[in-house]
Design an enzyme around this catalytic site. Structure first.
Site, PDB file in Angstrom:
ATOM      1  CG  HIS A  58      -2.166  -0.787   1.029  1.00 23.30           C
ATOM      2  ND1 HIS A  58      -3.291  -0.290   0.430  1.00 23.30           N
ATOM      3  CD2 HIS A  58      -2.430  -2.073   1.318  1.00 23.30           C
ATOM      4  CE1 HIS A  58      -4.217  -1.232   0.376  1.00 23.30           C
ATOM      5  NE2 HIS A  58      -3.718  -2.334   0.911  1.00 23.30           N
ATOM      6  CE  LYS A  93      -5.919  14.341  -0.485  1.00 20.21           C
ATOM      7  NZ  LYS A  93      -6.130  13.057  -1.131  1.00 20.21           N
ATOM      8  NE  ARG A  94      -3.540  10.660   9.496  1.00 23.30           N
ATOM      9  CZ  ARG A  94      -3.381  10.000  10.624  1.00 23.30           C
ATOM     10  NH1 ARG A  94      -4.340   9.212  11.069  1.00 23.30           N
ATOM     11  NH2 ARG A  94      -2.290  10.123  11.347  1.00 23.30           N
ATOM     12  CE  LYS A 124      -2.400  11.112   2.456  1.00 18.60           C
ATOM     13  NZ  LYS A 124      -3.239  10.441   1.439  1.00 18.60           N
ATOM     14  CB  THR A 140     -10.049   5.523  -1.551  1.00 18.26           C
ATOM     15  OG1 THR A 140      -9.607   5.894  -0.243  1.00 18.26           O
ATOM     16  CG2 THR A 140      -9.432   4.189  -1.945  1.00 18.26           C
ATOM     17  CE  LYS A 164     -13.526   7.408   0.705  1.00 19.53           C
ATOM     18  NZ  LYS A 164     -12.757   7.809   1.913  1.00 19.53           N
TER      19      LYS A 164
HETATM   20  C1  LIG Z   1     -11.475   7.889   2.144  1.00 19.29           C
HETATM   21  C2  LIG Z   1     -10.909   8.361   3.407  1.00 19.29           C
HETATM   22  C3  LIG Z   1      -9.545   8.573   3.527  1.00 19.29           C
HETATM   23  C4  LIG Z   1      -8.565   8.379   2.373  1.00 19.29           C
HETATM   24  O1  LIG Z   1      -8.362   9.611   1.734  1.00 19.29           O
HETATM   25  P1  LIG Z   1      -7.204   9.791   0.629  1.00 19.29           P
HETATM   26  O2  LIG Z   1      -7.439  11.139   0.087  1.00 19.29           O
HETATM   27  O3  LIG Z   1      -7.421   8.723  -0.386  1.00 19.29           O
HETATM   28  O4  LIG Z   1      -5.927   9.653   1.357  1.00 19.29           O
HETATM   29  C5  LIG Z   1      -9.045   9.025   4.738  1.00 19.29           C
HETATM   30  N1  LIG Z   1      -9.862   9.244   5.785  1.00 19.29           N
HETATM   31  C6  LIG Z   1     -11.187   9.068   5.701  1.00 19.29           C
HETATM   32  C7  LIG Z   1     -12.042   9.349   6.888  1.00 19.29           C
HETATM   33  C8  LIG Z   1     -11.763   8.605   4.522  1.00 19.29           C
HETATM   34  O5  LIG Z   1     -13.084   8.405   4.457  1.00 19.29           O
END
Ligand SMILES: *Cc1c(COP(=O)(O)O)cnc(C)c1O
Length: 812
Positions: free
Chosen positions: A355, A542-543, A548, A650, A654
């Site tokens: 990952h 995101k984190r 990022k 991911t 979304k």
């Molecule tokens: C989908 C999701 C992530 C992943 O986000 P990325 O932008 O793909 O890193 C992180 N935290 C939460 C709460 C999510 O729903």
């Protein structure tokens, strides 16, 4: 199974549950008690559905899928289960006849935050996909008492509060104490020959009891139900023998150590925490899990010879890789297998997904620590290593290369090498990421064992992220193309025929605006700030991590602010920049990035010269339930990692399915989003992966600083600071190292932002782009990803629908 019940029956069951569990009548019950009672009735339905489904699976000898992951970021369960079982409206009616509001009960549920970010959320989405596609699946993880911390910002600085989620969350879990197993740590190994038998004894070990708790995750229509089994660590009965022999302290110590193992989730994302407790957690998970899997299989088939035909074990990331030596241990020491037979079975059963390409996340354990904590597992890894290296030498592979691939090297146990050397399948999570694994991260392995490597691009549970999170858009789509897309997300493509239908585009824009108003109401409540729902809602959630590049986004916002102050008359499309992110508690730079965004926001939001045109919002405590509120309200989806660093992403999927346009680099799954929507419906910028590689060789960020006055001015302002805090550490990092090449991509990003504003200004074009994004999001469904895992990696078939008995060659 049919989950439908008459309204009267639903009401009765809820009332009896209130009485039985809480001893209260409906009139006296609190909302919290009502939520729990409703959850219990749903859990009972799923327990029955699961046993019916498993009976069906047994009959057809369907392959069992076991999905091991240290994280499952489930979020809330009640709405998802009611929706999937097709009983949400019946429950709504029943509750309203009882004087209760279903949506108010939804808000009683705490998020199950047993994960950090994308990795854990993927595992949760996959349980839904596995159930929906009809695979008999069990996810295995730990029952952390405290999930991911609650984030509280104090003057822009992140502080962490404990997330004690169990009181509201454990209602979904059922303890199964009779399935408890023992996990052994420490001690030493005694070996001898007895007649022709090689006997291995693990002596004087520390014993920890693993107690399983089960919860269920429904799939669409409830045909399949996945199980998530999480292990809680428990001290075994107080050791009277030790106590009596006068070893009082040892006896006490054992008890204290045990329960610590599942106390907290490690809040690290894409980073290795090299602590002994983390190693204990990992071994605790895999030992309990493998024992559980083997016990079940032996009970049914009395042999492990057919295990690879009937069981697939999947290691989601490197954390559960000790499952490999643990399974070898059980087969060698407890089941009487010889090495070759055991190795053949283990390696044909277990598969591995990588990952991350972040070096600092590829796990290595110090040999001394490892040996003392897990002496027998260490011996087995030594033997795996010895045989692997011998086999490579035999093939004529050169010594350096063998060393780079070895599971044991430089005084470290190298977990990723152990995984790739052992598993029959290794996959990345987007096309680009899988290529990088072959070209770079595991290049040595790829040249020797190319047949192991494959790709499965990530996917999301689109029913949660579209139908449940964005009911108005889902209703419109169902009106337009029917409800087939709920099962088969690929049918979203039927939306394409409406791309020039002005009435449809207008409706979609109205729905988006409604979702923006919904989010604005939340922001008003949380931050007492009013947002303009007609401004661009530009989101990065995101984190928080340098790779990022939230600081690229923030630095650009700062430059826009400076420009608008100098040219107040400039024609500017009103813009709301929205962030949400947690930083690992020990990651100082990421916390500083949060403070930069918050303080910059305060400056901008309070500056009357610009604050009608731009606002910057940072929402606290980003988590699944907040994501469900935020993402449907986005116009622009920020996916701006340095090319070659994000494995897949991911949240990009979304956003896409909710009709947001991506502004992004050609990184992770953005590449495939671009393939799906074409040049006109995504806003790309920045270097490609090969360009990054080329520039990296002699990158000097100062070149960009010196030649671009916009960059110079923004970086200089960091030193001056905001709200009384200087951000010269961020400026220094950008000027001296800039490890993720923010300055190199800055100009290209600024031009992409301009382009986004221009496109947004033409509302009809913009709405068409949104529609095309939703229409092409079908391939990013978790259902599709699961079907690919099943056919490419697990060699598994779904459980046949009831009545359609399947001929199976598997025998007892
Ligand atoms: C989908 C999701 C992530 C992943 O986000 P990325 O932008 O793909 O890193 C992180 N935290 C939460 C709460 C999510 O729903």
């Amino acid at each position: 199974m049919n989950y439908k019940q008459p309204i009267g029956k639903i009401k009765e069951t809820i009332e009896t549950t209130l009485d039985r569990v809480f001893g209260v009548s409906l009139e006296n019950a609190t909302d919290e008690q009502c939520y729990k009672a409703v959850a219990l009735t749903v859990r009972d339905l799923m327990a029955r559905g699961r046993s019916e489904f498993m009976a069906q699976a047994e009959k057809s000898h369907a392959k069992q899928i076991y999905y091991l992951c240290m994280e499952f970021l489930l979020g809330r369960s009640l709405r998802n289960n009611l929706y999937n079982l097709g009983i949400e409206e019946d429950y709504r009616t029943a509750l309203s006849e009882m004087g209760l509001k279903l949506d108010a009960l939804y808000d009683q549920e705490p998020d199950a935050g047993l994960g950090n970010g994308g990795l854990g959320r993927l595992a949760a989405c996959f349980l839904d996909g596995l159930a929906t596609q009809g695979y008999p699946a069990t996810g295995y993880s730990l029952r952390y008492e405290y999930g991911i911390f609650r984030q509280k910002l104090v003057d822009g600085w992140q502080t962490e509060l404990p997330d004690f989620w169990l009181p509201g969350g454990k209602i979904w879990m059922q303890a199964v104490p009779e399935k408890s197993v023992e996990v052994h740590f420490n001690g030493h190994i005694e070996e001898y020959w007895y007649n022709q038998y090689h006997v291995v004894n693990h002596k004087d070990y520390t014993k920890v009891l693993a107690v399983p708790y089960d919860m269920y995750v429904s799939g669409m229509d409830g045909r399949g139900i996945s199980r998530l089994r999480v292990w809680a660590a428990c001290s075994p009965e107080f050791d009277m023998k030790l106590f009596n022999s006068g070893n009082y302290l040892r006896a006490m110590e054992q008890n204290a150590m045990a329960e610590v193992i599942t106390k907290v989730l490690y809040p690290e994302d894409n980073h290795l925490e090299g602590k002994s407790l983390r190693l204990s957690q990992q071994y605790f998970l895999v030992s309990a899990t493998i024992q559980d899997i083997i016990r079940r299989h032996l009970f049914r088939y009395s042999t492990l010879d057919n295990l690879p035909d009937l069981v697939a074990i999947h290691l989601n990331d490197t954390h559960p890789v000790l499952a490999i030596p643990e399974m070898m241990r059980i087969m060698l020491d407890e089941c009487g297998y010889g090495w070759d037979a055991a190795w053949d079975i283990v390696t044909r059963t277990i598969a591995y997904t990588n990952h991350t390409v972040m070096n600092e996340a590829l796990e290595c354990w110090n040999v001394e620590l490892f040996k003392s904590r897990l002496p027998r597992i260490y011996q087995i890894i030594e033997e795996i290593n010895r045989r692997f290296c011998a086999q490579m030498h035999e093939r004529g592979v050169d010594g350096y290369k063998v060393g780079r691939m070895a599971p044991l090297n430089d005084g470290y146990v190298k977990m990723a090498n152990l995984a790739v050397a052992s598993c029959h399948s290794v996959n990345g999570v987007s096309q680009l990421h899988s290529d990088i694994l072959k070209d770079r991260v595991f290049h040595d392995f790829y040249t020797e064992l190319p047949e192991k490597f494959t790709n499965v691009t990530n996917g999301i549970a689109h029913r949660r992220w579209l139908n449940q999170a964005n009911p108005s858009l889902a209703a419109l789509i169902t009106d337009l193309i029917g409800d087939g897309y709920i099962h088969n997300a690929q049918e979203l493509e039927k939306l394409k025929k409406f791309q020039d239908d002005a009435a449809v585009l207008k409706k979609m824009a109205e729905i988006k605006r409604g979702n923006k108003v919904r989010l604005s109401n939340y922001v008003k409540k949380e931050l007492n700030l009013s947002l303009d729902p007609d401004s661009i809602f530009d989101m990065q959630v995101k984190r928080m991590h340098e790779y990022k590049r939230q600081h690229l986004n923030a630095l650009h916002i700062l430059s826009v602010y400076q420009r608008l102050r100098e040219n107040p008359g400039e024609d500017f499309t009103p813009h709301t920049y929205i962030f949400g992110a947690k930083a690992a508690p020990g990651y100082y730079f990421a916390k500083q990035m949060i403070r930069f965004i918050v303080n910059l926001g305060n400056t901008i939001n309070n500056d009357p010269l610009v604050n009608k045109k731009m606002k910057v919002i940072f929402l606290e405590d980003y988590r699944v339930s907040l994501a469900e509120l935020m993402i449907p309200a986005a116009d622009l989806s920020e996916q701006i990692s340095l090319a070659g660093t994000e494995a897949s992403g991911t949240s990009n999927m979304k956003f896409m399915i909710n009709g947001a346009v991506t502004i992004g680099t050609l990184d992770g799954a953005n590449v495939e989003i671009h393939d799906s929507v074409g040049d006109d419906n995504i806003i790309l910028f920045g270097m490609t992966t090969p360009e990054v590689e080329a520039l990296k060789r002699n990158y000097n960020p100062r070149t960009f600083f010196n030649s671009n006055p916009v960059i110079r001015k923004a970086v200089d302002a960091l030193n001056g600071g905001f709200s009384g805090v200087s951000f010269s550490d961020i400026a220094d990092s950008l000027l001296n190292i800039d490890p993720y090449m923010v300055l190199a991509d800055f100009d290209s990003y600024a031009r992409a932002q301009k382009k986004a504003e221009t496109l947004y200004g033409d509302r009809c074009t913009w709405s068409r782009m949104c529609l095309i994004n939703t229409a092409n999001a079908g391939r990013f469904a978790a259902d599709r990803a699961i079907r690919e895992y099943a056919s490419q990696i697990w060699n598994a078939e779904p459980v046949p629908e009831k009545g359609a008995a399947k001929h199976s060659s598997a025998r007892k």
